[in-house]
Design a protein around this motif. Structure first.
Motif, PDB file in Angstrom:
ATOM      1  N   ASP A  20      -7.505  31.068 -72.700  1.00 11.27           N
ATOM      2  CA  ASP A  20      -8.229  29.788 -72.815  1.00 11.27           C
ATOM      3  C   ASP A  20      -9.574  29.866 -72.073  1.00 11.27           C
ATOM      4  O   ASP A  20     -10.633  29.518 -72.626  1.00 11.27           O
ATOM      5  N   ARG A  24     -13.362  30.027 -73.932  1.00 12.67           N
ATOM      6  CA  ARG A  24     -14.330  28.951 -73.666  1.00 12.67           C
ATOM      7  C   ARG A  24     -15.536  29.478 -72.898  1.00 12.67           C
ATOM      8  O   ARG A  24     -16.665  29.013 -73.092  1.00 12.67           O
ATOM      9  N   ARG A  92      -6.660  25.111 -62.380  1.00 15.42           N
ATOM     10  CA  ARG A  92      -5.508  24.430 -62.980  1.00 15.42           C
ATOM     11  C   ARG A  92      -5.140  23.170 -62.203  1.00 15.42           C
ATOM     12  O   ARG A  92      -4.849  22.134 -62.776  1.00 15.42           O
ATOM     13  N   ALA A 121      -8.897  24.216 -66.545  1.00 15.78           N
ATOM     14  CA  ALA A 121      -7.912  24.760 -67.483  1.00 15.78           C
ATOM     15  C   ALA A 121      -7.526  23.684 -68.502  1.00 15.78           C
ATOM     16  O   ALA A 121      -7.418  22.497 -68.153  1.00 15.78           O
ATOM     17  N   SER A 122      -7.320  24.075 -69.744  1.00  9.62           N
ATOM     18  CA  SER A 122      -6.874  23.116 -70.757  1.00  9.62           C
ATOM     19  C   SER A 122      -5.503  22.571 -70.345  1.00  9.62           C
ATOM     20  O   SER A 122      -4.696  23.310 -69.757  1.00  9.62           O
ATOM     21  N   PRO A 123      -5.255  21.272 -70.634  1.00  8.87           N
ATOM     22  CA  PRO A 123      -4.034  20.622 -70.133  1.00  8.87           C
ATOM     23  C   PRO A 123      -2.746  21.395 -70.456  1.00  8.87           C
ATOM     24  O   PRO A 123      -1.824  21.428 -69.645  1.00  8.87           O
ATOM     25  N   GLN A 124      -2.703  22.018 -71.629  1.00  9.17           N
ATOM     26  CA  GLN A 124      -1.457  22.712 -72.001  1.00  9.17           C
ATOM     27  C   GLN A 124      -1.244  24.013 -71.242  1.00  9.17           C
ATOM     28  O   GLN A 124      -0.233  24.690 -71.437  1.00  9.17           O
ATOM     29  N   THR A 125      -2.199  24.368 -70.354  1.00 11.80           N
ATOM     30  CA  THR A 125      -2.060  25.632 -69.612  1.00 11.80           C
ATOM     31  C   THR A 125      -1.945  25.433 -68.094  1.00 11.80           C
ATOM     32  O   THR A 125      -1.827  26.408 -67.359  1.00 11.80           O
ATOM     33  N   THR A 126      -1.964  24.193 -67.628  1.00 10.00           N
ATOM     34  CA  THR A 126      -2.055  23.981 -66.170  1.00 10.00           C
ATOM     35  C   THR A 126      -0.773  24.390 -65.432  1.00 10.00           C
ATOM     36  O   THR A 126      -0.788  24.564 -64.216  1.00 10.00           O
TER      37      THR A 126
END
Ligand code: COA
Length: 161
Positions: A20, A24, A92, A121-126
């Motif tokens: 991710d 980005r 994160r 960090a994108s929410p689905q990776t925190t």
């Protein structure tokens, strides 16, 4: 002149969180050097060669991504040698922030012209960390949402059920 960023880490193994940040980061920098660190404080599950092979599988043929290793030197010295303008890091949680801020200030003291750039960090990776992934995989848990498919296959091979 191309704007180069160093994305350093242990990558043991590469996770969707790392992917991710790298993808980005490519929207900001011309080149991202993924610098796999030989960290003497960590006992890796995957050898350096395996960690490199995993990253190569993920980013093969991807313009702007360069793969390298570094050890026994300061990150800022390595970054200078590569002609980098920035160190790229992902954030994160607030825990990451405390740790990263200390490293950033130390690196800035050592090398004032090299900026550290953080991406949230994108929410689905925190919730993802390489250690957690290894622990879940070791006990047969499903890590398929947290790592690329080829990494999940390598983890299954390493921890057969
Ligand atoms: N998504 C998912 N996981 C993430 C993440 C993200 N966006 N960002 C960080 N992580 C995880 C990693 O998976 C890793 O998990 P783990 O501890 O369970 O393995 C953890 O966060 C942080 O590790 P990593 O990013 O690999 O960094 P590190 O703390 O092992 O090493 C270096 C950081 C290499 C940058 C640092 O040790 C260094 O600079 N070393 C060189 C010597 C030096 O210059 N020292 C002075 C520094 S001021």
């Amino acid at each position: 002149m191309s704007r180069i960023a160093i994305y350093p880490g242990s990558f043991d193994p590469l996770t969707c969180g790392h992917v991710d940040i790298i993808r980005r980061g490519l929207a900001i920098f011309d080149q991202i050097v993924i610098a796999v660190a030989v960290n003497i404080r960590k006992q890796p599950l995957f050898s350096l060669d395996e960690r490199l092979a995993i990253i190569e599988d993920e980013f093969q043929g991807h313009d702007g991504v360069v793969l390298d290793t570094f050890s026994d030197c300061l990150l800022v010295d390595y970054a200078r040698r590569k002609g980098a303008v920035a160190i790229l890091r992902g954030l994160r949680t607030s825990g990451d922030f405390e740790y990263e801020l200390q490293m950033t200030h130390m690196n800035r003291t050592l090398a004032p012209t090299i900026e550290t750039v953080f991406l949230a960090a994108s929410p689905q990776t925190t919730h993802i960390s390489s250690s957690l992934i290894k622990e879940v995989a070791r006990f047969g848990g499903d890590v398929s949402s947290a790592v690329p498919d080829h990494v999940a296959r390598r983890l299954s091979a390493r921890f057969p059920s």
